[in-house]
Design an enzyme around this catalytic site. Structure first.
Site, PDB file in Angstrom:
ATOM      1  N   ASP A  14       0.817  -1.212   0.000  1.00 18.63           N
ATOM      2  CA  ASP A  14       0.000   0.000   0.000  1.00 18.63           C
ATOM      3  C   ASP A  14       0.852   1.264   0.000  1.00 18.63           C
ATOM      4  O   ASP A  14       2.073   1.211   0.180  1.00 18.63           O
ATOM      5  CB  ASP A  14      -0.961  -0.006   1.207  1.00 18.63           C
ATOM      6  CG  ASP A  14      -0.313  -0.515   2.491  1.00 18.63           C
ATOM      7  OD1 ASP A  14       0.925  -0.547   2.567  1.00 18.63           O
ATOM      8  OD2 ASP A  14      -1.050  -0.900   3.406  1.00 18.63           O
TER       9      ASP A  14
ATOM     10  N   ASN B 290      -7.301  -2.998  14.579  1.00 23.35           N
ATOM     11  CA  ASN B 290      -8.715  -3.258  14.242  1.00 23.35           C
ATOM     12  C   ASN B 290      -8.866  -4.468  13.308  1.00 23.35           C
ATOM     13  O   ASN B 290      -9.940  -4.696  12.773  1.00 23.35           O
ATOM     14  CB  ASN B 290      -9.355  -2.013  13.610  1.00 23.35           C
ATOM     15  CG  ASN B 290      -8.738  -1.645  12.260  1.00 23.35           C
ATOM     16  OD1 ASN B 290      -7.796  -2.286  11.802  1.00 23.35           O
ATOM     17  ND2 ASN B 290      -9.274  -0.622  11.620  1.00 23.35           N
TER      18      ASN B 290
ATOM     19  N   HIS C 279      -7.185  -4.939  10.451  1.00 21.89           N
ATOM     20  CA  HIS C 279      -6.944  -4.699   9.023  1.00 21.89           C
ATOM     21  C   HIS C 279      -5.652  -5.379   8.569  1.00 21.89           C
ATOM     22  O   HIS C 279      -4.737  -5.606   9.369  1.00 21.89           O
ATOM     23  CB  HIS C 279      -6.957  -3.205   8.672  1.00 21.89           C
ATOM     24  CG  HIS C 279      -5.776  -2.405   9.080  1.00 21.89           C
ATOM     25  ND1 HIS C 279      -5.860  -1.084   9.470  1.00 21.89           N
ATOM     26  CD2 HIS C 279      -4.448  -2.687   9.145  1.00 21.89           C
ATOM     27  CE1 HIS C 279      -4.663  -0.611   9.737  1.00 21.89           C
ATOM     28  NE2 HIS C 279      -3.786  -1.568   9.552  1.00 21.89           N
TER      29      HIS C 279
ATOM     30  N   GLU D 152      -9.735  -2.084   5.547  1.00 20.22           N
ATOM     31  CA  GLU D 152     -10.351  -1.808   6.839  1.00 20.22           C
ATOM     32  C   GLU D 152     -11.573  -2.723   7.032  1.00 20.22           C
ATOM     33  O   GLU D 152     -12.068  -3.319   6.062  1.00 20.22           O
ATOM     34  CB  GLU D 152     -10.781  -0.337   6.888  1.00 20.22           C
ATOM     35  CG  GLU D 152      -9.629   0.670   6.704  1.00 20.22           C
ATOM     36  CD  GLU D 152      -8.706   0.777   7.917  1.00 20.22           C
ATOM     37  OE1 GLU D 152      -8.729  -0.104   8.796  1.00 20.22           O
ATOM     38  OE2 GLU D 152      -7.934   1.758   7.969  1.00 20.22           O
TER      39      GLU D 152
HETATM   40  C1  F6R Z   1       1.581  -1.600   6.118  1.00 19.11           C
HETATM   41  C2  F6R Z   1       0.236  -2.128   6.250  1.00 19.11           C
HETATM   42  C3  F6R Z   1      -0.510  -2.159   7.551  1.00 19.11           C
HETATM   43  C4  F6R Z   1       0.356  -2.518   8.755  1.00 19.11           C
HETATM   44  C5  F6R Z   1      -0.483  -2.491  10.025  1.00 19.11           C
HETATM   45  C6  F6R Z   1       0.372  -2.721  11.250  1.00 19.11           C
HETATM   46  O1  F6R Z   1       2.024  -1.710   4.780  1.00 19.11           O
HETATM   47  O2  F6R Z   1      -0.282  -2.533   5.272  1.00 19.11           O
HETATM   48  O3  F6R Z   1      -1.573  -3.068   7.459  1.00 19.11           O
HETATM   49  O4  F6R Z   1       0.912  -3.784   8.564  1.00 19.11           O
HETATM   50  O5  F6R Z   1      -1.135  -1.268  10.142  1.00 19.11           O
HETATM   51  O6  F6R Z   1       1.259  -1.642  11.398  1.00 19.11           O
HETATM   52  P1  F6R Z   1       2.445  -1.690  12.453  1.00 19.11           P
HETATM   53  O7  F6R Z   1       3.376  -2.752  12.000  1.00 19.11           O
HETATM   54  O8  F6R Z   1       3.084  -0.325  12.374  1.00 19.11           O
HETATM   55  O9  F6R Z   1       1.828  -1.982  13.781  1.00 19.11           O
END
Ligand code: F6R
Length: 240
Positions: A67, A135, A137, A142
């Protein structure tokens, strides 16, 4: 789903590196699906250190990222393309033209989604590395995202904006939109490695592993993948 619980973040990262290394050993021209965020940093440090010492070569490896924030590009240190260069690509012998990420600065974001989706269709991930949001995701899919989703523009959830605000000077600076791989793009990967650490991920990890398979918890779709491994530390595993 295979579940590996480790004593701490460093051993989670070490185990994750073993998995990635095995994929590259088997196929030195593998396609690696990569994530940003704080969770995979220990894995990326190990990849960088080993390559720097003359270990695994990434000369034939291609990467695709999950992303990117809408409106941000390589000139912004908050962009995911910047993150990937700084934390991984600049330390590997990978060819820059073999690293792919959606262009958050594209004028026409919908056209960019179509372009990136077509690219992914021609480049199936041998392994997809994932983190998980508090959450539930994965990538920026989401809660409520259809399991059939492909690359799309997403309005980030308030909880995601709050979680990610720590990486920006002010919460208002966090972009409200992003381009993300859809759940279908992620599920196409031959192998999935999802990493989680810390108590704030415990509820999401519970939904991932033993909750109902529901679009309300996007990560729960991974229960349907034939080769998915979760590696998490004890704190993240507290509810499973
Ligand atoms: C990042 C992504 C997100 C993260 C998630 C956890 O490319 O796609 O889904 O993997 O938000 O983020 P961290 O590792 O910072 O807790």
């Amino acid at each position: 789903m295979k579940v590996i619980i480790t004593k701490d973040y460093e051993s989670m990262s070490e185990k994750a590196y073993e998995e990635v290394r095995a994929v590259i050993a088997e196929n030195p021209a593998a396609v690696l699906g990569l994530a940003t965020g704080t969770t995979p940093l220990g894995l990326y440090r190990r990849m960088a250190d080993d390559c720097g010492r003359g270990g695994i070569s990434y000369k034939k490896i291609r990467t695709v990222n999950l992303d990117e924030y809408a409106g941000l590009g390589a000139d912004s240190d908050q962009s995911y393309v910047y993150f990937m260069r700084k934390n991984l690509f600049d330390h590997l012998d990978i060819l820059p033209e073999n690293t792919f990420i959606a262009n958050g600065k594209a004028e026409d974001l919908e056209a960019e989604c179509a372009r990136y989706n077509a690219l992914l269709e021609g480049m199936r991930q041998d392994i997809q590395v994932l983190g998980i949001g508090s959450n539930g995701h994965i990538a920026f899919n989401e809660p409520g995202t259809p399991f059939s989703s492909t690359v799309h523009v997403v309005d980030l959830a308030e909880s995601t904006i709050r979680d990610n605000a720590r990486l920006f000077a002010r919460e208002e600076d966090v972009p409200r939109k992003a381009i993300t791989m859809g759940l279908k793009n992620i599920m196409r990967a031959k192998k999935i490695l999802i990493l989680a650490n810390g108590a704030n991920k415990a509820r999401a990890v519970c939904g991932l592993v033993k909750g109902e398979v529901t679009e309300a918890v996007p990560a729960s779709v991974l229960q349907l993948h034939p080769d998915c491994t979760l590696i998490c530390d004890r704190d993240a595993a507290a509810m499973i």
